[in-house]
Design an enzyme around this catalytic site. Structure first.
Site, PDB file in Angstrom:
ATOM      1  CB  CYS A   2      -2.252  -1.350  15.000  1.00  0.00           C
ATOM      2  SG  CYS A   2      -1.324  -0.766  15.415  1.00  0.00           S
ATOM      3  NE  ARG A  27      -4.642  -5.792  11.292  1.00  0.00           N
ATOM      4  CZ  ARG A  27      -5.614  -5.377  10.387  1.00  0.00           C
ATOM      5  NH1 ARG A  27      -5.867  -5.938   9.113  1.00  0.00           N
ATOM      6  NH2 ARG A  27      -6.402  -3.822  10.084  1.00  0.00           N
ATOM      7  CD1 TRP A  74       4.006  -1.351  10.433  1.00  0.00           C
ATOM      8  CD2 TRP A  74       3.210   1.110  10.769  1.00  0.00           C
ATOM      9  NE1 TRP A  74       4.948  -0.271   9.885  1.00  0.00           N
ATOM     10  CE2 TRP A  74       3.896   0.881   9.975  1.00  0.00           C
ATOM     11  CE3 TRP A  74       1.799   2.478  11.183  1.00  0.00           C
ATOM     12  CZ2 TRP A  74       3.612   2.264   8.917  1.00  0.00           C
ATOM     13  CZ3 TRP A  74       2.264   3.113  10.379  1.00  0.00           C
ATOM     14  CH2 TRP A  74       3.504   3.295   9.734  1.00  0.00           C
ATOM     15  CG  ASN A 100      -6.087  -0.699  14.229  1.00  0.00           C
ATOM     16  OD1 ASN A 100      -4.515   0.299  13.387  1.00  0.00           O
ATOM     17  ND2 ASN A 100      -6.435  -1.048  13.172  1.00  0.00           N
ATOM     18  N   GLY A 101      -4.893   2.623  14.897  1.00  0.00           N
ATOM     19  CA  GLY A 101      -5.809   3.668  14.046  1.00  0.00           C
ATOM     20  C   GLY A 101      -4.810   5.042  14.586  1.00  0.00           C
ATOM     21  CD  GLU A 482       4.335  -6.279  -7.445  1.00  0.00           C
ATOM     22  OE1 GLU A 482       3.950  -4.836  -7.294  1.00  0.00           O
ATOM     23  OE2 GLU A 482       3.722  -6.338  -6.371  1.00  0.00           O
ATOM     24  CE  LYS A 486       5.662  -7.344  -4.359  1.00  0.00           C
ATOM     25  NZ  LYS A 486       4.571  -6.648  -4.170  1.00  0.00           N
ATOM     26  CD  GLU A 489       6.693  -4.948  -0.645  1.00  0.00           C
ATOM     27  OE1 GLU A 489       6.119  -4.160  -0.061  1.00  0.00           O
ATOM     28  OE2 GLU A 489       6.004  -5.513  -1.733  1.00  0.00           O
ATOM     29  CG  HIS A 505      14.459  10.900 -21.371  1.00  0.00           C
ATOM     30  ND1 HIS A 505      14.932  12.058 -22.081  1.00  0.00           N
ATOM     31  CD2 HIS A 505      13.728  10.296 -22.119  1.00  0.00           C
ATOM     32  CE1 HIS A 505      13.944  12.160 -23.507  1.00  0.00           C
ATOM     33  NE2 HIS A 505      13.211  10.973 -23.657  1.00  0.00           N
ATOM     34  CE  LYS A 604      -1.382  -8.481   2.561  1.00  0.00           C
ATOM     35  NZ  LYS A 604      -0.368  -8.752   1.105  1.00  0.00           N
TER      36      LYS A 604
HETATM   37  O1  M6R Z   1      -4.220  -3.866   0.418  1.00  0.00           O
HETATM   38  P1  M6R Z   1      -4.406  -2.722  -0.473  1.00  0.00           P
HETATM   39  O2  M6R Z   1      -3.621  -3.857  -2.116  1.00  0.00           O
HETATM   40  O3  M6R Z   1      -4.308  -1.946  -0.891  1.00  0.00           O
HETATM   41  O4  M6R Z   1      -3.050  -2.077  -0.437  1.00  0.00           O
HETATM   42  C1  M6R Z   1      -1.490  -1.738  -0.872  1.00  0.00           C
HETATM   43  C2  M6R Z   1      -0.315  -1.126  -0.417  1.00  0.00           C
HETATM   44  O5  M6R Z   1      -0.237  -0.583   0.683  1.00  0.00           O
HETATM   45  C3  M6R Z   1       0.266  -2.987  -0.735  1.00  0.00           C
HETATM   46  O6  M6R Z   1       0.120  -2.969  -2.251  1.00  0.00           O
HETATM   47  C4  M6R Z   1       1.699  -2.622  -0.396  1.00  0.00           C
HETATM   48  O7  M6R Z   1       2.327  -2.290  -1.727  1.00  0.00           O
HETATM   49  C5  M6R Z   1       2.395  -3.818  -0.590  1.00  0.00           C
HETATM   50  N1  M6R Z   1       3.501  -4.401   0.313  1.00  0.00           N
HETATM   51  C6  M6R Z   1       3.053  -4.540  -1.886  1.00  0.00           C
HETATM   52  O8  M6R Z   1       3.511  -5.010  -1.798  1.00  0.00           O
END
Ligand code: M6R
Length: 609
Positions: A2, A27, A74, A100-101, A482, A486, A489, A505, A604
């Protein structure tokens, strides 16, 4: 999660709130709304979906006022809908709140308020805040907010306005970030710096348990008991251009292309190529303390966790300090086995991730000292840590982390070399060689970026695939994770990152002609092992793409396609192998027409558990 924006002043308020919300949209983007006031009435507009919808709904209708608040959501409590979108009102329709929260005790509060005849119209936890403020309102919004927040359990950043108190916004926080931007005859409230950079670079960060009464010509701070607090503004050096796309189709692509500069900014001034020394006095932890460290625990989530795994490889290989990397969301519920010679390192782009913050706070009760690696100066995590190593990546807007991943690895590389130096683990020659290689990384990334078109053409071949396997070993295993993260997501293609040796395995059962495998295979200590893993896939008619060093001839007839990268030190190969994988995921998602910068269901910074 949010985003909140608030404005009080004489400018045309709608564009300020809408542009501000657009900058905060990463956010959360389930629904959005604004409330604009002029002291006589409250005008509220809310829509399900993105800010664009809110902007469209306001196009034909001129709203005017001198103070107002906005929100991009969100969803946590209550599905995304216009009704559940913020701002929320009290029964008298004269108090409006954005939040927010999460309010953990909202059901309890709601029951009490319902018994007191308050009428609820949404499924949200936030609505209780509006009714609580109404309950305590007696000609002072400030004191009503003070009383209300004392009843809330959970975490919250709230902003509230009343039509009875012209040009006044009251904001309070426990948990999620709130920053106040100071202007001339106008002031701003925001969940982060990005919207404020267009108006002012004079910023005050609200701390937990603090609130502020924001008017056009003044901002007054206090705690929840009403005791005044003196706070001074900080000048922020980020520029507004940093939060613009600057001609790129998406922020993610722009941020991938910024990576050479990000590495330069993160290492510059911190290394000496002549002596191999790393200068980390800025972290404020004495070398004598660091010398006594015999274990490191890296605490992180998502992409930052993957960076932590690369950091582990670097630290253990170069400095010989045993290093664990833990998922913050799991670690926070474990029994922390730490002692005063353990260094806790939370790694976080935002510095606000709730799980990382909670796990870190619990861990520092037992460990000592702590060092945060964060991209956002003054973020919650950096304020809790003894020392901070800032990654100078600038604001990252794309929800999928890219440049901050490389910046985190660069910071961890500096730390690994620093630890190696102070423990006498590196010969002067190797030390200088490593430094020189690290300094060449930005240039080598530029070489990869010049071949973006080729990677786009390769991506084109895979846009219709539904599954992908990513394999790597040792320092390339985190890059497999990673790369897969990517792809899934932003393109919603199912992808699994696996250590090459683990494939036999179980995952090998998945291999067929419809399941391509991306292997990350720089020339390193596990190169031959990885070749064997490739052969296991080829034997089962799997298609294999490889990210490999450009001088590697052997790989050419072992796989179906090679994405070449410049040669580097094996420990630094993650800086280079990551880039083609980011581009590959980006182009697949972009060609599929996915919302690259704001993928579905994500936000984010995850400031709720
Ligand atoms: O702000 P942070 O680095 O703590 O965030 C951690 C994860 O939420 C963040 O890396 C998330 O996995 C991203 N969507 C990755 O692209």
């Amino acid at each position: 999660m949010c985003g909140i924006i608030g404005y009080v002043g004489n400018q045309d308020i709608v564009p300020i709130l809408i542009e501000g919300l657009k900058k905060l949209e990463y956010r959360g983007y389930d629904s959005a709304g604004i409330a604009i006031l002029n002291g006589d009435d409250i005008q509220i507009r809310r829509v399900e979906g993105k800010i664009k919808g809110l902007e469209d709904s306001l196009r034909d209708e001129k709203l005017t006022g001198t103070y107002g608040i906005g929100h991009t959501r969100w969803a946590t409590h209550g599905r995304p809908s216009e009704e559940n979108a913020h701002p929320h009102r009290d029964c008298t329709q004269s108090i409006v709140v954005v939040h927010n929260g999460i309010i953990e005790n909202y059901l309890e509060i709601k029951k009490t308020l319902k018994d007191e005849e308050h009428k609820f119209v949404t499924e949200t936890d936030t609505e209780v805040i509006a009714h609580l403020i109404e309950k305590y309102y007696n000609n002072s919004l400030e004191s009503a907010v003070q009383k209300a927040v004392k009843e809330l359990v959970g975490n919250f950043a709230i902003s509230a306005v009343s039509k009875n108190e012209k040009d006044t916004i009251v904001t309070a926080k426990v948990g999620p970030p709130t920053v106040i931007g100071l202007g001339d005859g106008e002031n701003f409230i925001s969940s982060d710096l990005n919207p404020l950079l267009f108006h002012t670079q004079e910023i005050i960060f609200l701390e937990d348990g603090e609130m502020a009464v924001v008017k056009p010509d003044s901002v007054r701070f206090s705690d929840f008991e009403g005791n005044s607090i003196e706070k001074t503004a900080e000048h922020i050096s980020w520029s507004p251009l940093m939060v613009e796309k600057q001609g790129y189709k998406h922020f993610m692509l722009k941020e991938i292309f910024e990576q050479p500069q990000v590495i330069r900014d993160t290492i510059s001034g911190r290394i000496s190529l002549d002596t191999g020394k790393v200068f980390l006095e800025e972290i404020g932890i004495p070398e004598s303390t660091l010398k006594k460290i015999n274990r490191i625990v890296i605490i992180a989530c998502g992409t930052s966790y993957n960076a932590g795994l690369v950091g582990k490889c670097m630290i253990e290989t170069l400095a010989g300090v045993p290093t664990d990397v833990v998922y913050a969301s799991e670690y926070r519920y474990e029994d922390f086995i730490l002692d005063k010679h353990t260094l806790a390192i939370p790694v976080s782009q935002s510095g606000e991730t709730a799980d990382t913050l909670a796990a870190f706070k619990s861990s520092i009760e037992k460990s000592n000292p702590s060092l945060a690696i964060c991209n956002v100066q003054n973020s919650s995590i950096s304020r809790v840590a003894d020392g901070v190593l800032l990654t100078h990546a600038g604001p990252e807007i794309g929800v999928a982390a890219t440049k901050t991943f490389l910046a985190q690895m660069a910071a961890l590389a500096l730390l690994a070399i620093h630890f190696a130096n102070i423990r006498g683990k590196l010969s002067p020659k190797d030390n200088i060689l490593l430094m020189k290689e690290l300094q060449l990384i930005p240039h080598k990334i530029e070489e990869i970026l010049m071949r973006a078109k080729e990677i786009e053409e390769i991506a084109q071949l895979f846009v219709s695939h539904s599954h992908f396997l990513y394999l790597g070993r040792w320092a390339s295993f985190p890059i497999a994770l990673e790369g897969a993260l990517k792809l899934k997501e932003i393109s919603y293609i199912h992808a699994e990152g696996y250590p090459g040796g683990e494939m036999k395995h179980g995952p090998i059962a998945l291999i067929d002609e419809k399941m391509p495998t991306m292997v990350i295979i720089p020339k390193d200590r596990v190169y031959d092992k990885m070749l064997s893993n490739i052969s296991e896939i080829k034997t089962r008619v799997g298609y294999v793409l490889a990210v490999a060093f450009e001088d590697d001839q052997e790989i050419l007839d072992k796989v179906d396609k090679v994405i070449p990268i410049p040669v580097t030190h094996p420990l630094f190969s993650p800086f280079l192998t990551t880039v083609p994988l980011q581009l590959f995921a980006y182009y697949i998602a972009s060609i599929r027409g996915a919302d690259v910068d704001q993928p579905r269901n994500l936000a984010k910074s995850v400031t709720v558990e």
